[in-house]
Design a protein around this motif. Structure first.
Motif, PDB file in Angstrom:
ATOM      1  N   LEU A 205      22.853   6.470   1.884  1.00 47.35           N
ATOM      2  CA  LEU A 205      21.841   5.517   1.426  1.00 47.35           C
ATOM      3  C   LEU A 205      20.644   6.277   0.881  1.00 47.35           C
ATOM      4  O   LEU A 205      20.229   7.292   1.449  1.00 47.35           O
ATOM      5  N   CYS A 206      20.084   5.774  -0.223  1.00 45.33           N
ATOM      6  CA  CYS A 206      18.833   6.296  -0.790  1.00 45.33           C
ATOM      7  C   CYS A 206      17.795   5.182  -0.748  1.00 45.33           C
ATOM      8  O   CYS A 206      18.053   4.093  -1.267  1.00 45.33           O
ATOM      9  N   ASP A 207      16.649   5.448  -0.138  1.00 48.28           N
ATOM     10  CA  ASP A 207      15.635   4.394  -0.004  1.00 48.28           C
ATOM     11  C   ASP A 207      14.239   5.016   0.087  1.00 48.28           C
ATOM     12  O   ASP A 207      13.558   4.945   1.115  1.00 48.28           O
ATOM     13  N   ASP A 208      13.793   5.599  -1.021  1.00 49.67           N
ATOM     14  CA  ASP A 208      12.539   6.353  -1.028  1.00 49.67           C
ATOM     15  C   ASP A 208      11.312   5.517  -0.690  1.00 49.67           C
ATOM     16  O   ASP A 208      10.405   5.989   0.012  1.00 49.67           O
ATOM     17  N   PHE A 209      11.245   4.280  -1.186  1.00 50.35           N
ATOM     18  CA  PHE A 209      10.025   3.501  -1.005  1.00 50.35           C
ATOM     19  C   PHE A 209       9.809   3.048   0.440  1.00 50.35           C
ATOM     20  O   PHE A 209       8.735   2.533   0.770  1.00 50.35           O
ATOM     21  N   ALA A 210      10.801   3.267   1.307  1.00 49.58           N
ATOM     22  CA  ALA A 210      10.578   3.001   2.730  1.00 49.58           C
ATOM     23  C   ALA A 210       9.450   3.869   3.273  1.00 49.58           C
ATOM     24  O   ALA A 210       8.775   3.498   4.239  1.00 49.58           O
ATOM     25  N   ALA A 211       9.219   5.015   2.628  1.00 46.28           N
ATOM     26  CA  ALA A 211       8.155   5.920   3.066  1.00 46.28           C
ATOM     27  C   ALA A 211       6.776   5.288   2.919  1.00 46.28           C
ATOM     28  O   ALA A 211       5.812   5.748   3.556  1.00 46.28           O
ATOM     29  N   LEU A 212       6.645   4.237   2.110  1.00 47.09           N
ATOM     30  CA  LEU A 212       5.352   3.592   1.898  1.00 47.09           C
ATOM     31  C   LEU A 212       5.044   2.519   2.950  1.00 47.09           C
ATOM     32  O   LEU A 212       3.966   1.936   2.939  1.00 47.09           O
ATOM     33  N   ILE A 213       5.995   2.276   3.833  1.00 47.48           N
ATOM     34  CA  ILE A 213       5.746   1.353   4.950  1.00 47.48           C
ATOM     35  C   ILE A 213       5.302   2.170   6.155  1.00 47.48           C
ATOM     36  O   ILE A 213       5.952   3.151   6.513  1.00 47.48           O
ATOM     37  N   PRO A 214       4.199   1.811   6.803  1.00 48.85           N
ATOM     38  CA  PRO A 214       3.701   2.587   7.946  1.00 48.85           C
ATOM     39  C   PRO A 214       4.748   2.706   9.043  1.00 48.85           C
ATOM     40  O   PRO A 214       5.520   1.765   9.280  1.00 48.85           O
ATOM     41  N   PRO A 215       4.804   3.853   9.713  1.00 50.77           N
ATOM     42  CA  PRO A 215       5.807   4.066  10.756  1.00 50.77           C
ATOM     43  C   PRO A 215       5.850   2.947  11.804  1.00 50.77           C
ATOM     44  O   PRO A 215       6.936   2.557  12.250  1.00 50.77           O
ATOM     45  N   GLY A 216       4.691   2.412  12.171  1.00 52.36           N
ATOM     46  CA  GLY A 216       4.650   1.376  13.195  1.00 52.36           C
ATOM     47  C   GLY A 216       5.355   0.089  12.815  1.00 52.36           C
ATOM     48  O   GLY A 216       5.649  -0.743  13.682  1.00 52.36           O
ATOM     49  N   LEU A 217       5.638  -0.100  11.525  1.00 56.12           N
ATOM     50  CA  LEU A 217       6.334  -1.304  11.068  1.00 56.12           C
ATOM     51  C   LEU A 217       7.811  -1.061  10.794  1.00 56.12           C
ATOM     52  O   LEU A 217       8.528  -1.986  10.422  1.00 56.12           O
ATOM     53  N   TRP A 218       8.253   0.160  10.969  1.00 55.63           N
ATOM     54  CA  TRP A 218       9.641   0.486  10.616  1.00 55.63           C
ATOM     55  C   TRP A 218      10.667  -0.266  11.464  1.00 55.63           C
ATOM     56  O   TRP A 218      11.709  -0.670  10.955  1.00 55.63           O
ATOM     57  N   ASP A 219      10.406  -0.443  12.739  1.00 58.11           N
ATOM     58  CA  ASP A 219      11.394  -1.107  13.595  1.00 58.11           C
ATOM     59  C   ASP A 219      11.557  -2.585  13.246  1.00 58.11           C
ATOM     60  O   ASP A 219      12.515  -3.221  13.699  1.00 58.11           O
TER      61      ASP A 219
END
Length: 345
Positions: A205-219
């Motif tokens: 999987l490639c999903d670069d723009f996930a990096a623009l979401i703050p870590p605390g919202l990843w889950d």
């Protein structure tokens, strides 16, 4: 050639940017994308030129229609532009979160292959297969997709990051439906390419723009959708993730999606020691294409030695149009020769 350090095999890799292929052949990128004959001629000319220059160190890239990461989105309605000497790009096509939901709802059961551009890709690959009969070229080679967050940003533009805060429930539903569409596209693409829709080994999987979401919202907004994607695409445990731009604070969350191989690629916020200390999974490391061209032989050797000694299994650099047009191919050759001291055969 095989390379080992401290009992572990290492893999030096030179990746070829697709813009190098038409440049060597003297055609435009638009011709490379849209003219099957010129595309095949470019592959032929570039393979000869690369082999002539690099010899035994020659990097390889299998011929195929020019890469397009937005195939899935174009097949569900994304408008795209193709200038004379650039690759295709798409524009956001959902004015608000409600329109985004409407688009992905309507995309259920879409006939992805009906889009004229998808049909063009099939025809180009068919022609390339006739020109390169010894190479196995899938019918949909180059017609790709992006992960859920990147796809959402490409649909909504940067407003999707506002949606996360202002319309969290609708955004989660949008991500859920979009993720399902991506999975459906991948399974369809595999069937067209005569490949198993569900792999027994693993998936990427490639999903670069996930990096623009703050870590605390990843889950909430990232890892559950990645896990759903990987679980649908494979019964195996291998989960490869390419995600650029991450910070150190993001890294612990990779385990929540059970990632087994990580490719940080261009991630200026990360350094080698941080990644090594923060992850218990293998990762590769990239010497950026715009940096390697400015480095001396000794600087390249020192960089390679540092990464090898850190225990990285796959060590990469890239060559594209910029290096060739500025006669910097020798820097790529120096990168490959920096591994000679680790070569065992």
């Amino acid at each position: 050639m095989k390379y080992f350090y401290a009992g572990q095999e290492i893999y030096p890799v030179v990746e070829i940017y697709h813009d190098l292929i038409p440049y060597i052949a003297g055609i435009t990128e638009k011709q490379f994308y849209m003219d099957a004959v010129k595309c095949a001629d470019a592959w032929q000319a570039s393979e000869a030129a690369l082999k002539s220059y690099f010899g035994a160190y020659c990097p390889d890239r299998v011929p195929g229609a020019a890469p397009l990461s937005y195939g899935h989105l174009i097949s569900i309605g994304a408008p795209y532009t193709l200038l004379e000497d650039s690759e295709p790009n798409i524009k956001p096509f959902a004015g608000d979160i409600d329109e985004a939901l409407e688009i992905v709802n309507q995309a259920r059961g879409a006939d992805y292959g009906a889009h004229p551009l998808c049909k063009h890709y099939v025809e180009v690959n068919r022609y390339l297969q006739s020109r390169f009969p010894s190479r196995k070229i899938p019918p949909l080679s180059g017609y790709g997709f992006e992960g859920v967050v990147t796809s959402a940003v490409l649909m909504r533009g940067q407003d999707v990051f506002i949606d996360i805060y202002e319309e969290p429930e609708k955004t989660l539903e949008f991500f859920r439906l979009l993720n399902e569409s991506i999975i459906d596209f991948c399974m369809w693409s595999s069937r067209v390419n005569a490949q198993p829709p569900v792999s027994s080994f693993g998936s990427y999987l490639c999903d670069d723009f996930a990096a623009l979401i703050p870590p605390g919202l990843w889950d909430e907004f990232v890892t559950p959708f990645w896990d759903k994607y990987y679980s649908a695409r494979s019964t195996g445990s291998y989960r490869f993730l390419h995600c650029e731009g991450l910070s150190k604070a993001h890294l612990p969350y990779l385990e929540h999606a059970m990632i087994t191989r990580f490719q940080p690629s261009v991630s200026e916020k990360l350094n080698l020691s941080d990644v090594k200390a923060s992850l218990n999974i293998p990762f590769d490391w990239l010497l950026y294409a715009w940096k390697v061209t400015q480095m001396s032989d000794s600087e390249i050797q020192a960089w390679v030695d540092n990464v090898v000694e850190a225990g990285v299994f796959k060590i990469r650099t890239q060559i594209g149009k910029y290096a060739w047009m500025n006669n910097k191919q020798d820097r790529i050759l120096a990168f490959m020769r920096a591994f000679d001291k680790y070569r065992v055969e």
